[in-house]
Design an enzyme around this catalytic site. Structure first.
Site, PDB file in Angstrom:
ATOM      1  N   GLY A  12       0.966  -1.155  -0.039  1.00  0.00           N
ATOM      2  CA  GLY A  12       0.077   0.014   0.124  1.00  0.00           C
ATOM      3  C   GLY A  12       0.738   1.024   0.018  1.00  0.00           C
ATOM      4  N   GLY A  14       0.665   4.167  -0.997  1.00  0.00           N
ATOM      5  CA  GLY A  14       0.392   5.589  -0.936  1.00  0.00           C
ATOM      6  C   GLY A  14       0.912   6.546   0.130  1.00  0.00           C
ATOM      7  CE  LYS A 189      -5.974   7.301  12.893  1.00  0.00           C
ATOM      8  NZ  LYS A 189      -5.309   6.796  11.690  1.00  0.00           N
ATOM      9  CB  SER A 260      -7.498   9.294   4.158  1.00  0.00           C
ATOM     10  OG  SER A 260      -8.415   8.923   5.349  1.00  0.00           O
TER      11      SER A 260
END
Length: 308
Positions: A12, A14, A189, A260
């Site tokens: 991943g 990104g 979170k 995001s």
């Protein structure tokens, strides 16, 4: 795991994967990046990290097209979207040896359990990234604010390897703390992710500054946060209500930050609807707990996504 000279794979690549993988490579680690869309650019031009802690570049990057090309590693860091988790069933096996650790930096709930179910709980750690970061063009990552990873074990209490890994991250310029309970840290979170990622889409494409500039939206943020904290407490994960003011004030320092999920939504990509909103509600419902504020937001998100 050998922390002196580990082989590390980033799955991943990104914004999150390139930033944290880039920090590890910057400090001498052998880091292999699984890349798709950015492969040719990064192969030719490397990675550029623009960071509030100082810019740096990696002219030579070990970017790969397949995990078979990478081969067995000591540490696999997963930074792909939770919506693509089924792909891990074929991606991960070429990377694993007997003592390989799998660290997921994914959002929401469920990814740790998915990995434990398929690859063994003893391998799995979870990391929560408190960071403002975007990929602004191929091979270019903009680190805007924060950056701490909260690290925990899926199988229970922290182990010596948990502290060793946290110390190595610290050595590489990554703020890292060890959490006594990974699931409690994940709920903490969610107190930020559920309202800000959700309202950024539901309110029509608003960044964090625009959300907090609207009194009605700020009230919704606070209502959502209170509901998540109350739910977590009833599930045995105590979170102080003081976290609400703390998170909101820290969010004000991010300026006009696009979460995001908003970036995914605007790009036409799949939003992590289940991991961030759906799974917390399912776990609450299984314990007989209603989450009306989160449910309302979840319905709004489904409608926005369906109409996109």
């Amino acid at each position: 795991m050998n922390l002196d000279h580990p082989r590390i794979a980033i799955i991943g690549s990104g914004a999150v994967g390139c930033y944290y993988g880039g920090r590890l490579a910057q400090h001498g680690h052998e880091v292999h990046f699984l890349m798709r869309s950015d492969y040719e650019h990064v192969k030719q031009h490397g990675l550029q990290i623009r960071s509030l802690h100082g810019d740096f570049s990696l002219p030579q990057v070990l970017c790969r097209r397949s995990t078979a090309e990478i081969g067995p590693c000591d540490l696999v860091i997963i930074a792909m979207k939770a919506t693509a988790n089924e792909a891990l069933l074929s991606l991960l096996p070429p990377l694993l040896k007997e003592d390989t650790m799998i660290l997921t930096l994914q959002n929401g709930l469920g990814s740790d359990d998915f990995l434990a179910r398929h690859f063994g709980s003893e391998r799995v750690l979870g990391g929560l990234c408190f960071v403002c970061i975007n990929r602004i063009s191929p091979g270019v990552i903009h680190h805007i604010a924060q950056g701490q990873i909260s690290l925990g074990e899926h199988s229970g209490a922290p182990q010596p390897r948990t502290h060793d890994l946290a110390a190595e991250f610290q050595r590489c310029g990554i703020q890292c703390r060890v959490e006594p309970s990974l699931i409690a840290a994940r709920w903490k979170k969610l107190v930020w992710n559920i309202p800000f990622n959700g309202l950024s889409i539901a309110a029509g494409g608003k960044d964090t500054a625009a959300i907090l500039a609207d009194p009605i939206l700020e009230k919704r943020v606070r209502d959502l946060m209170r509901e998540i904290i109350a739910t977590a407490g009833r599930l045995g994960h105590e979170i102080p209500l003081s976290l609400i003011d703390d998170m909101i004030e820290r969010t004000r320092t991010m300026s006009a930050y696009k979460p995001s999920s908003l970036i995914d939504f605007l790009a036409g990509s799949e939003v992590e609807l289940d991991a961030i909103w759906g799974e917390p509600m399912r776990r609450a419902a299984a314990a007989g707990i209603a989450m009306p504020e989160v449910k309302r937001l979840h319905e709004e998100l489904k409608a926005r996504i369906a109409a996109r």
